[in-house]
Design a protein around this motif. Structure first.
Motif, PDB file in Angstrom:
ATOM      1  N   ILE A  53       2.012 -25.105  17.555  1.00 42.38           N
ATOM      2  CA  ILE A  53       3.166 -25.958  17.262  1.00 42.38           C
ATOM      3  C   ILE A  53       3.679 -26.539  18.561  1.00 42.38           C
ATOM      4  N   ASP A  54       3.716 -27.858  18.601  1.00 41.38           N
ATOM      5  CA  ASP A  54       4.217 -28.573  19.777  1.00 41.38           C
ATOM      6  C   ASP A  54       5.601 -29.112  19.423  1.00 41.38           C
ATOM      7  N   TYR A  55       6.635 -28.414  19.945  1.00 41.58           N
ATOM      8  CA  TYR A  55       8.012 -28.810  19.612  1.00 41.58           C
ATOM      9  C   TYR A  55       8.479 -30.021  20.427  1.00 41.58           C
ATOM     10  N   GLY A  56       7.629 -30.500  21.312  1.00 44.91           N
ATOM     11  CA  GLY A  56       8.012 -31.609  22.183  1.00 44.91           C
ATOM     12  C   GLY A  56       8.334 -31.124  23.565  1.00 44.91           C
ATOM     13  N   VAL A  57       9.162 -30.085  23.670  1.00 47.07           N
ATOM     14  CA  VAL A  57       9.526 -29.541  24.979  1.00 47.07           C
ATOM     15  C   VAL A  57       8.818 -28.213  25.248  1.00 47.07           C
ATOM     16  N   GLY A  95      11.129 -30.117   9.227  1.00 44.53           N
ATOM     17  CA  GLY A  95      11.644 -29.306  10.325  1.00 44.53           C
ATOM     18  C   GLY A  95      10.893 -28.000  10.462  1.00 44.53           C
ATOM     19  N   ILE A  96      10.721 -27.576  11.720  1.00 46.05           N
ATOM     20  CA  ILE A  96      10.081 -26.278  11.979  1.00 46.05           C
ATOM     21  C   ILE A  96      10.959 -25.511  12.954  1.00 46.05           C
ATOM     22  N   ASP A  97      11.341 -24.316  12.577  1.00 43.68           N
ATOM     23  CA  ASP A  97      12.190 -23.446  13.411  1.00 43.68           C
ATOM     24  C   ASP A  97      13.448 -24.174  13.890  1.00 43.68           C
ATOM     25  N   GLY A  98      14.005 -24.999  13.060  1.00 44.04           N
ATOM     26  CA  GLY A  98      15.260 -25.674  13.386  1.00 44.04           C
ATOM     27  C   GLY A  98      15.090 -27.005  14.089  1.00 44.04           C
ATOM     28  N   VAL A  99      13.885 -27.342  14.476  1.00 49.28           N
ATOM     29  CA  VAL A  99      13.657 -28.649  15.106  1.00 49.28           C
ATOM     30  C   VAL A  99      13.425 -29.664  13.980  1.00 49.28           C
ATOM     31  N   GLN A 100      14.451 -30.460  13.721  1.00 48.32           N
ATOM     32  CA  GLN A 100      14.408 -31.359  12.565  1.00 48.32           C
ATOM     33  C   GLN A 100      13.911 -32.756  12.953  1.00 48.32           C
ATOM     34  N   SER A 103      15.514 -39.991  13.679  1.00 46.47           N
ATOM     35  CA  SER A 103      15.165 -41.411  13.543  1.00 46.47           C
ATOM     36  C   SER A 103      14.019 -41.813  14.470  1.00 46.47           C
ATOM     37  N   THR A 104      13.783 -41.024  15.526  1.00 45.65           N
ATOM     38  CA  THR A 104      12.725 -41.407  16.478  1.00 45.65           C
ATOM     39  C   THR A 104      11.497 -40.502  16.428  1.00 45.65           C
ATOM     40  N   HIS A 105      11.684 -39.249  15.989  1.00 49.45           N
ATOM     41  CA  HIS A 105      10.571 -38.284  16.007  1.00 49.45           C
ATOM     42  C   HIS A 105      10.367 -37.646  14.632  1.00 49.45           C
ATOM     43  N   SER A 106       9.127 -37.316  14.378  1.00 51.34           N
ATOM     44  CA  SER A 106       8.822 -36.614  13.116  1.00 51.34           C
ATOM     45  C   SER A 106       7.645 -35.656  13.338  1.00 51.34           C
ATOM     46  N   TRP A 107       7.404 -34.843  12.322  1.00 48.14           N
ATOM     47  CA  TRP A 107       6.333 -33.850  12.425  1.00 48.14           C
ATOM     48  C   TRP A 107       5.037 -34.406  11.836  1.00 48.14           C
ATOM     49  N   LEU A 108       4.001 -34.333  12.659  1.00 45.02           N
ATOM     50  CA  LEU A 108       2.679 -34.773  12.208  1.00 45.02           C
ATOM     51  C   LEU A 108       1.752 -33.546  12.336  1.00 45.02           C
ATOM     52  N   TYR A 109       0.793 -33.429  11.469  1.00 44.43           N
ATOM     53  CA  TYR A 109      -0.071 -32.257  11.628  1.00 44.43           C
ATOM     54  C   TYR A 109      -1.552 -32.614  11.610  1.00 44.43           C
ATOM     55  N   PHE A 110      -2.317 -31.775  12.299  1.00 43.87           N
ATOM     56  CA  PHE A 110      -3.745 -32.006  12.534  1.00 43.87           C
ATOM     57  C   PHE A 110      -4.522 -30.764  12.101  1.00 43.87           C
ATOM     58  N   GLY A 128     -10.639 -22.237  11.476  1.00 44.11           N
ATOM     59  CA  GLY A 128     -10.382 -23.390  12.340  1.00 44.11           C
ATOM     60  C   GLY A 128      -8.947 -23.416  12.850  1.00 44.11           C
ATOM     61  N   SER A 129      -8.437 -24.622  13.083  1.00 38.07           N
ATOM     62  CA  SER A 129      -7.099 -24.726  13.682  1.00 38.07           C
ATOM     63  C   SER A 129      -6.207 -25.698  12.917  1.00 38.07           C
ATOM     64  N   VAL A 130      -4.919 -25.380  12.937  1.00 34.93           N
ATOM     65  CA  VAL A 130      -3.903 -26.276  12.380  1.00 34.93           C
ATOM     66  C   VAL A 130      -2.858 -26.474  13.479  1.00 34.93           C
ATOM     67  N   GLU A 131      -2.523 -27.734  13.728  1.00 39.79           N
ATOM     68  CA  GLU A 131      -1.580 -28.033  14.809  1.00 39.79           C
ATOM     69  C   GLU A 131      -0.480 -28.952  14.281  1.00 39.79           C
ATOM     70  N   PHE A 132       0.759 -28.568  14.529  1.00 40.18           N
ATOM     71  CA  PHE A 132       1.908 -29.411  14.152  1.00 40.18           C
ATOM     72  C   PHE A 132       2.519 -29.961  15.440  1.00 40.18           C
ATOM     73  N   ARG A 133       2.672 -31.286  15.489  1.00 42.07           N
ATOM     74  CA  ARG A 133       3.233 -31.904  16.705  1.00 42.07           C
ATOM     75  C   ARG A 133       4.487 -32.692  16.354  1.00 42.07           C
ATOM     76  N   PHE A 134       5.526 -32.472  17.153  1.00 41.28           N
ATOM     77  CA  PHE A 134       6.768 -33.223  16.988  1.00 41.28           C
ATOM     78  C   PHE A 134       6.679 -34.433  17.918  1.00 41.28           C
ATOM     79  N   ILE A 135       6.312 -35.565  17.369  1.00 41.79           N
ATOM     80  CA  ILE A 135       6.030 -36.717  18.228  1.00 41.79           C
ATOM     81  C   ILE A 135       6.792 -37.959  17.762  1.00 41.79           C
ATOM     82  N   SER A 136       6.857 -38.930  18.671  1.00 37.56           N
ATOM     83  CA  SER A 136       7.628 -40.149  18.379  1.00 37.56           C
ATOM     84  C   SER A 136       6.978 -40.924  17.236  1.00 37.56           C
TER      85      SER A 136
END
Lengths: 145, 186
Positions: A53-57, A95-100, A103-110, A128-136
Motif C-alpha cells: 500500500i502506497d499512501y503517498g507519503v 479510503g484505506i486506514d483513514g487516508v480518504q 478532489s485531487t487523489h484517489s486509490w488505484l490498484y494493481f 502474486g501481488s496486489v498493490e494499492f496506490r494513492f495517486i493523483s
C-alpha cells in the motif's frame, strides 16, 4: 491395422470392471465435491499474496495468507481498515486506514504490476501481488489511458 | 539330427531383454504415469483435493519400486505447481516430500503382495504420508496453522476418496503395469 491390434491387446489386458468402477467413483466424487463450489468458488488451498500500500507519503508491505481465488478486496480488508462505495460494477475503494480519496487523489490498484481490469471485489487472485496506490487523478488518467 | 539339436541349443527361442532395456522400459512407464498425473492435476485444479499425481506416483512405487515412486511423486508436484493456481511456494517442498515418500512407501507394501487389497492399502498409506507432510509443513509457514488444519479436514477426506477412485482405474491396468515394470506377482 497395427494400432488397432495394439489397442485390442491393451483392452484385453485391462480389467474393465476396476476401470469402470474407478471412473464412476471419480465422476461421483467430482459431482459431490463440486457442489459446494457453486456458491463458494474459492478453492481450499491457502496462498500467499504480497500486499503493498502506497499512501503517498509512506508505504506498507505485508504478505497476506488467503484462500486461493479470494478477491482483491478480501486481501486488503483482511489486514487494513477499508472504506468503499458500491457501484453497479462493484466496490470502489475510497479510503484505506483513514487516508480518504479527495478532489485531487484517489486509490488505484494493481495486480501483479498491471492496472486492475475489474472492481476490487470481483477480481480474484491466485497468489502474486496486489498493490494499492494513492495517486493523483492526473496520473490515474494516464495509467488507465 | 545331431546338428539340428546343437543349433536349437545355440539359438534360444526367447531372447532375454537386457538390463538396460528393462530400465528404459521402467523409466518410460514412470514418465508416462507422471505425465498423466501432471495433466490430470492441472485439469482438475478447480476441484480441491481431487488430484491425480499422488495415485499415479503410488502406482509407480507399487509396481516399479521406491525410486520410481519417489521420482514420480516429487517431480509431479514440482512440475504441476508451475501450472496451477497458487504456484510455487514453501508448500512445494512439503508436497514433493510427502508425495515422494508416500509413493516410495508403496514399494514396501508391494513386497508382501501385489493384490488389489495391498494396492488399496498403499494408496491409503501414501495419502496419509502426503497429508501429514503437507499439513505439518503448513504449521511452519501459516499464521493460523492449527486452525488451517481443522479447516482442511473435509478436503483430506476427499483426497482419500480421490486416491482410491483413481487407484481403482489404475488397478484395472494391473497386467499392463506389471509388464511395463517386468514384475511377477509375489
Amino acid at each position: 491395422m497395427e494400432l488397432t491390434r495394439y489397442f485390442r491387446e491393451l483392452t484385453a489386458e485391462t480389467n474393465l470392471r476396476y476401470v469402470a468402477a474407478g471412473i464412476v467413483a471419480v465422476a461421483a466424487l467430482l459431482l459431490v465435491s463440486q457442489s459446494p463450489q457453486l456458491s463458494q468458488p474459492e478453492t481450499n488451498a491457502t496462498v500467499a499474496v504480497s500486499l503493498e500500500i502506497d499512501y503517498g507519503v509512506e508505504q506498507d508491505s505485508s504478505v497476506v495468507m488467503v484462500r486461493n481465488g479470494s478477491t482483491a478486496f478480501k486481501v486488503l480488508n483482511s489486514s487494513h481498515r477499508v472504506n468503499y462505495t458500491e457501484y453497479s460494477f462493484g466496490y470502489f475503494v475510497t479510503g484505506i486506514d483513514g487516508v480518504q480519496q479527495n478532489s485531487t487523489h484517489s486509490w488505484l490498484y494493481f495486480v501483479n504490476g498491471e492496472p486492475a481490469s475489474k472492481a476490487v471485489n470481483r477480481l480474484r487472485v491466485y497468489g502474486g501481488s496486489v498493490e494499492f496506490r494513492f495517486i493523483s487523478n492526473n496520473r490515474s488518467a494516464k495509467i488507465l489511458g | 539330427m545331431s546338428s539340428a539339436a546343437t543349433l536349437s541349443v545355440e539359438t534360444p527361442d526367447i531372447i532375454e531383454e537386457s538390463d538396460t532395456g528393462a530400465a528404459v522400459r521402467a523409466t518410460t512407464a514412470t514418465a508416462a504415469l507422471t505425465s498423466a498425473g501432471v495433466l490430470g492435476r492441472v485439469a482438475l485444479q478447480w476441484n480441491p483435493s481431487v488430484e491425480t499425481v499422488l495415485p499415479l506416483a503410488v502406482a509407480a512405487g507399487f509396481y516399479g519400486g521406491a525410486r520410481h515412486g519417489f521420482a514420480s511423486g516429487a517431480t509431479g508436484f514440482f512440475v504441476t505447481n508451475f501450472l496451477v493456481w497458487g504456484g510455487q511456494g514453501p508448500w512445494t517442498v512439503f508436497q514433493c516430500l510427502g508425495a515422494g515418500l508416500g509413493a516410495a512407501s508403496a514399494a514396501y507394501l508391494a513386497r508382501f503382495s501385489r493384490s488389489g487389497k495391498f494396492f488399496a492399502a498403499a494408496l491409503v498409506v501414501g495419502t496419509t504420508v502426503f497429508e501429514l507432510a503437507v499439513n505439518a509443513g503448513s504449521l511452519l509457514y501459516m499464521p493460523f496453522g492449527a486452525a488451517s488444519l481443522l479447516s482442511a479436514a473435509p478436503f483430506i477426506a476427499t483426497h482419500y476418496a480421490s486416491s482410491l477412485s483413481f487407484g481403482a482405474i489404475l488397478y484395472g491396468t494391473d497386467t499392463i503395469l506389471s509388464r511395463a515394470y517386468r514384475r511377477n506377482k509375489p
